[in-house]
Design a protein around this motif. Structure first.
Motif, PDB file in Angstrom:
ATOM      1  N   TYR A 113       0.848  -1.198   0.000  1.00  0.00           N
ATOM      2  CA  TYR A 113       0.000   0.000   0.000  1.00  0.00           C
ATOM      3  C   TYR A 113       0.881   1.244   0.000  1.00  0.00           C
ATOM      4  CZ  TYR A 113      -3.767   3.229   1.188  1.00  0.00           C
ATOM      5  OH  TYR A 113      -4.673   4.268   1.160  1.00  0.00           O
ATOM      6  N   ASP A 114       1.824   1.285   0.933  1.00  0.00           N
ATOM      7  CA  ASP A 114       2.720   2.442   1.022  1.00  0.00           C
ATOM      8  C   ASP A 114       3.564   2.583  -0.239  1.00  0.00           C
ATOM      9  OD1 ASP A 114       1.656   2.609   3.517  1.00  0.00           O
ATOM     10  OD2 ASP A 114       3.492   2.165   4.614  1.00  0.00           O
ATOM     11  N   ARG A 115       3.978   1.447  -0.801  1.00  0.00           N
ATOM     12  CA  ARG A 115       4.818   1.467  -1.996  1.00  0.00           C
ATOM     13  C   ARG A 115       4.063   2.010  -3.197  1.00  0.00           C
ATOM     14  NH1 ARG A 115       8.319  -3.884  -3.353  1.00  0.00           N
ATOM     15  NH2 ARG A 115       8.624  -3.653  -1.096  1.00  0.00           N
ATOM     16  N   ALA A 116       2.751   1.741  -3.276  1.00  0.00           N
ATOM     17  CA  ALA A 116       1.968   2.136  -4.444  1.00  0.00           C
ATOM     18  C   ALA A 116       1.466   3.570  -4.390  1.00  0.00           C
ATOM     19  CB  ALA A 116       0.764   1.187  -4.616  1.00  0.00           C
ATOM     20  N   LEU A 117       1.480   4.189  -3.221  1.00  0.00           N
ATOM     21  CA  LEU A 117       0.881   5.518  -3.068  1.00  0.00           C
ATOM     22  C   LEU A 117       1.392   6.538  -4.090  1.00  0.00           C
ATOM     23  CD1 LEU A 117       0.600   5.986   0.804  1.00  0.00           C
ATOM     24  CD2 LEU A 117      -1.252   5.653  -0.845  1.00  0.00           C
ATOM     25  N   PRO A 118       2.716   6.706  -4.285  1.00  0.00           N
ATOM     26  CA  PRO A 118       3.161   7.721  -5.248  1.00  0.00           C
ATOM     27  C   PRO A 118       2.678   7.445  -6.667  1.00  0.00           C
ATOM     28  CG  PRO A 118       4.976   7.042  -3.830  1.00  0.00           C
ATOM     29  CD  PRO A 118       3.846   6.082  -3.593  1.00  0.00           C
ATOM     30  N   PHE A 177       0.605 -15.098   1.983  1.00  0.00           N
ATOM     31  CA  PHE A 177       1.392 -13.952   2.447  1.00  0.00           C
ATOM     32  C   PHE A 177       1.488 -12.890   1.356  1.00  0.00           C
ATOM     33  CE2 PHE A 177       5.693 -12.065   2.301  1.00  0.00           C
ATOM     34  CZ  PHE A 177       5.649 -11.289   3.451  1.00  0.00           C
ATOM     35  N   MET A 178       1.741 -13.321   0.116  1.00  0.00           N
ATOM     36  CA  MET A 178       1.919 -12.381  -0.977  1.00  0.00           C
ATOM     37  C   MET A 178       0.602 -11.785  -1.474  1.00  0.00           C
ATOM     38  SD  MET A 178       4.997 -11.667  -1.479  1.00  0.00           S
ATOM     39  CE  MET A 178       4.615 -10.639  -2.898  1.00  0.00           C
ATOM     40  N   LEU A 179      -0.532 -12.243  -0.933  1.00  0.00           N
ATOM     41  CA  LEU A 179      -1.791 -11.559  -1.244  1.00  0.00           C
ATOM     42  C   LEU A 179      -1.739 -10.104  -0.794  1.00  0.00           C
ATOM     43  CD1 LEU A 179      -4.554 -14.183  -0.357  1.00  0.00           C
ATOM     44  CD2 LEU A 179      -3.900 -13.359  -2.620  1.00  0.00           C
ATOM     45  N   GLY A 180      -0.814  -9.802   0.126  1.00  0.00           N
ATOM     46  CA  GLY A 180      -0.622  -8.409   0.512  1.00  0.00           C
ATOM     47  C   GLY A 180      -0.229  -7.536  -0.664  1.00  0.00           C
ATOM     48  N   PHE A 181       0.426  -8.122  -1.665  1.00  0.00           N
ATOM     49  CA  PHE A 181       0.820  -7.368  -2.852  1.00  0.00           C
ATOM     50  C   PHE A 181      -0.396  -6.876  -3.627  1.00  0.00           C
ATOM     51  CE2 PHE A 181       3.283  -7.838  -7.137  1.00  0.00           C
ATOM     52  CZ  PHE A 181       3.108  -6.480  -7.381  1.00  0.00           C
ATOM     53  N   PRO A 182      -1.251  -7.770  -4.161  1.00  0.00           N
ATOM     54  CA  PRO A 182      -2.399  -7.254  -4.915  1.00  0.00           C
ATOM     55  C   PRO A 182      -3.416  -6.536  -4.044  1.00  0.00           C
ATOM     56  CG  PRO A 182      -2.558  -9.628  -4.711  1.00  0.00           C
ATOM     57  CD  PRO A 182      -1.193  -9.246  -4.209  1.00  0.00           C
ATOM     58  N   LEU A 183      -3.632  -7.014  -2.807  1.00  0.00           N
ATOM     59  CA  LEU A 183      -4.624  -6.352  -1.950  1.00  0.00           C
ATOM     60  C   LEU A 183      -4.150  -4.965  -1.535  1.00  0.00           C
ATOM     61  CD1 LEU A 183      -6.060  -9.095   0.419  1.00  0.00           C
ATOM     62  CD2 LEU A 183      -7.323  -7.637  -1.156  1.00  0.00           C
ATOM     63  N   GLY A 184      -2.880  -4.868  -1.152  1.00  0.00           N
ATOM     64  CA  GLY A 184      -2.353  -3.558  -0.785  1.00  0.00           C
ATOM     65  C   GLY A 184      -2.362  -2.596  -1.954  1.00  0.00           C
ATOM     66  N   THR A 185      -1.968  -3.107  -3.119  1.00  0.00           N
ATOM     67  CA  THR A 185      -1.980  -2.274  -4.325  1.00  0.00           C
ATOM     68  C   THR A 185      -3.403  -1.892  -4.700  1.00  0.00           C
ATOM     69  OG1 THR A 185       0.005  -3.445  -5.088  1.00  0.00           O
ATOM     70  CG2 THR A 185      -1.195  -2.142  -6.717  1.00  0.00           C
ATOM     71  N   LEU A 186      -4.324  -2.860  -4.617  1.00  0.00           N
ATOM     72  CA  LEU A 186      -5.730  -2.585  -4.927  1.00  0.00           C
ATOM     73  C   LEU A 186      -6.290  -1.513  -3.998  1.00  0.00           C
ATOM     74  CD1 LEU A 186      -8.439  -3.243  -6.335  1.00  0.00           C
ATOM     75  CD2 LEU A 186      -8.752  -5.084  -4.655  1.00  0.00           C
ATOM     76  N   LEU A 187      -6.040  -1.643  -2.697  1.00  0.00           N
ATOM     77  CA  LEU A 187      -6.538  -0.646  -1.751  1.00  0.00           C
ATOM     78  C   LEU A 187      -5.954   0.729  -2.037  1.00  0.00           C
ATOM     79  CD1 LEU A 187      -6.518  -2.628   1.622  1.00  0.00           C
ATOM     80  CD2 LEU A 187      -8.512  -1.815   0.351  1.00  0.00           C
ATOM     81  N   ALA A 188      -4.676   0.755  -2.418  1.00  0.00           N
ATOM     82  CA  ALA A 188      -4.053   2.039  -2.738  1.00  0.00           C
ATOM     83  C   ALA A 188      -4.718   2.675  -3.955  1.00  0.00           C
ATOM     84  CB  ALA A 188      -2.554   1.850  -2.987  1.00  0.00           C
TER      85      ALA A 188
END
Length: 449
Positions: free
Chosen positions: A35-40, A150-161
């Motif tokens: 999520y933090d990584r995708a913000l910019p 564990f890596m579902l954090g990648f698409p979910l975090g990116t999706l939420l961002a």
């Protein structure tokens, strides 16, 4: 009166947190990571406008934290081989959350740039430490599924961002608001990760692979690196991770801008469509991919590697079809680029389990640090920069600045992304040729770090 501790011969098991709890907690941290990584990337156009950047400078900004993560990943991975991995991951999460908040407060370009560098330092600690920790919670034949969760954090975090950052920026009339809000849950999860009681290293591996006494771990620095480089499969894994990261970071950085410039969407709508492309499809790819890869691993050590290689080849073909879509064919862009992202992300469910299959437990964090360092340096950092440079070069000298910018960015992605996925597939095919012998060597009682 002092308590008497049990002797080692008593074999009293040390208390540890349950595998499911640890997996869920590390997943939450990984979600915040991405999520933090995708913000910019989501609010890139307002950032570009405020600081007066071109696409090359945007690529450099996007690569700042990735480059630092690459350089910091190796020593932090080695550190996680010597100290509790939960401490490395927890403090890393705390640090990157603090720098994410700083990005929303600092008003100069160089201040914002420095905050992204700080995010990179914090995030570089997380993957090596957590990858090794999860490998001690689940045996080889269950690792792809566990790591895919564990890596579902990648698409979910990116999706939420993608779904929330643009809306928050509009609601607060500032692109800085999402950065401040995102830091709060990061601090909470960091405190919980620091309290994790982790298992013994090698706990999920055959007894003969258990590490030696703590003072024997690793040997001299040069010996540790040389021993890793003797594992032939690692060369293919390094190529694959670099290729995958090049494609993934190029898409992640420039997806919202290409949807706005080339396909004419608003910031909020581009975020929603981008969330579909990299978020929802990523969920499907990881959940299904983890199951398929674990089934393949039960057949042979190299089957898991080959399945991920063919999946990456599919990603190259589908992403080419999606990025080739014209301005009136948004549906083609969304459908085929989504399929490309889905097939590509399957690789992430294979990478850490494959390394865990060929590297001894006491060296895994260091090996993963090396893998992520090379992948981030050549791929994660190189992708946005090269796409930005190529985009500006293709747009230079055109009569219509806005149209040239749109065409230049779309063409730059069309050239680089499918090729990077193909390189990643070639790396996994190369690794598949020696993974069986490397695993046999790792399982040998005579193997020493």
């Amino acid at each position: 009166m002092a308590r008497t501790l049990p002797e080692p011969s008593d074999r009293t098991p040390a208390p540890r947190s349950s595998a499911g709890y640890v997996l869920g907690l590390l997943f939450a941290g990984n979600l915040l990571n991405f999520y933090d990584r995708a913000l910019p990337s989501v609010v890139l156009e307002p950032i570009k406008e405020e600081f007066g950047l071109d696409d090359t400078q945007v690529g450099i900004l996007a690569s700042a934290f990735v480059l630092v993560a690459a350089l910091a990943g190796v020593p932090l991975g080695r550190l996680a081989d010597r100290v509790p991995r939960a401490a490395v991951a927890g403090w890393g999460l705390f640090v990157w959350s603090a720098f994410t908040a700083a990005g929303g407060l600092l008003t100069s370009f160089w201040g914002f740039f420095a905050s992204r560098v700080g995010v990179g330092v914090g995030e570089s600690s997380y993957a090596p430490a957590t990858g090794s920790l999860l490998s001690d919670l689940y045996p080889s034949e269950r690792r792809s599924r566990a790591h895919s969760l564990f890596m579902l954090g990648f698409p979910l975090g990116t999706l939420l961002a993608f779904l929330t950052a643009g809306a928050l920026a509009v609601a607060f009339d500032s692109w800085r608001a999402p950065f401040l809000i995102a830091a709060v849950p990061g601090f909470v999860v960091a405190l919980l990760v620091l309290r994790v009681r982790e298992p013994e290293r090698g706990a999920a591996d055959p007894v003969e692979t258990r590490p030696p006494a703590p003072h024997e771990h690793g040997g001299p620095r040069g010996h540790r690196l040389r021993s890793l480089m003797k594992v032939r499969s690692m060369y293919g894994m390094l190529i694959a991770f670099a290729g995958y990261n090049f494609a993934a970071y190029a898409i992640g950085t420039f997806l919202t801008p290409v949807l706005q410039r080339y396909h004419g969407l608003s910031l909020v709508n581009a975020g929603v469509v981008g969330g579909i492309v990299v978020g929802e499809t990523g969920l499907v790819g990881l959940v299904a991919g983890g199951r398929v890869l674990d089934r393949a691993a039960r057949r042979s050590p190299e089957a898991r590697v080959r399945v991920s290689a063919f999946s990456l080849l599919g990603a190259a073909v589908f992403s080419l079809a999606g990025l080739a879509a014209g301005q009136g064919a948004l549906w083609q862009f969304v459908v085929f680029l989504s399929l490309g992202y889905l097939f590509g992300i399957v690789y992430l469910a294979a990478a850490v389990p494959v390394v865990s299959d060929i590297i001894r437990p006491e060296q895994r964090s260091g090996a993963l640090g090396l893998l992520f360092a090379v992948g981030y340096l050549l791929g994660g950092a190189g992708g946005p920069v090269l796409v930005g440079i190529l985009s500006d070069a293709l747009a230079a000298g055109a009569a219509s600045t806005s149209e040239a910018s749109a065409q230049g960015l779309r063409t730059a992605l069309l050239i680089t992304v499918p090729l990077a996925f193909a390189v990643a597939a070639a790396g996994m095919l190369l690794a598949s040729r020696s993974v069986r012998s490397d695993r046999a060597a790792m399982l040998s009682p005579a193997a020493t770090p």
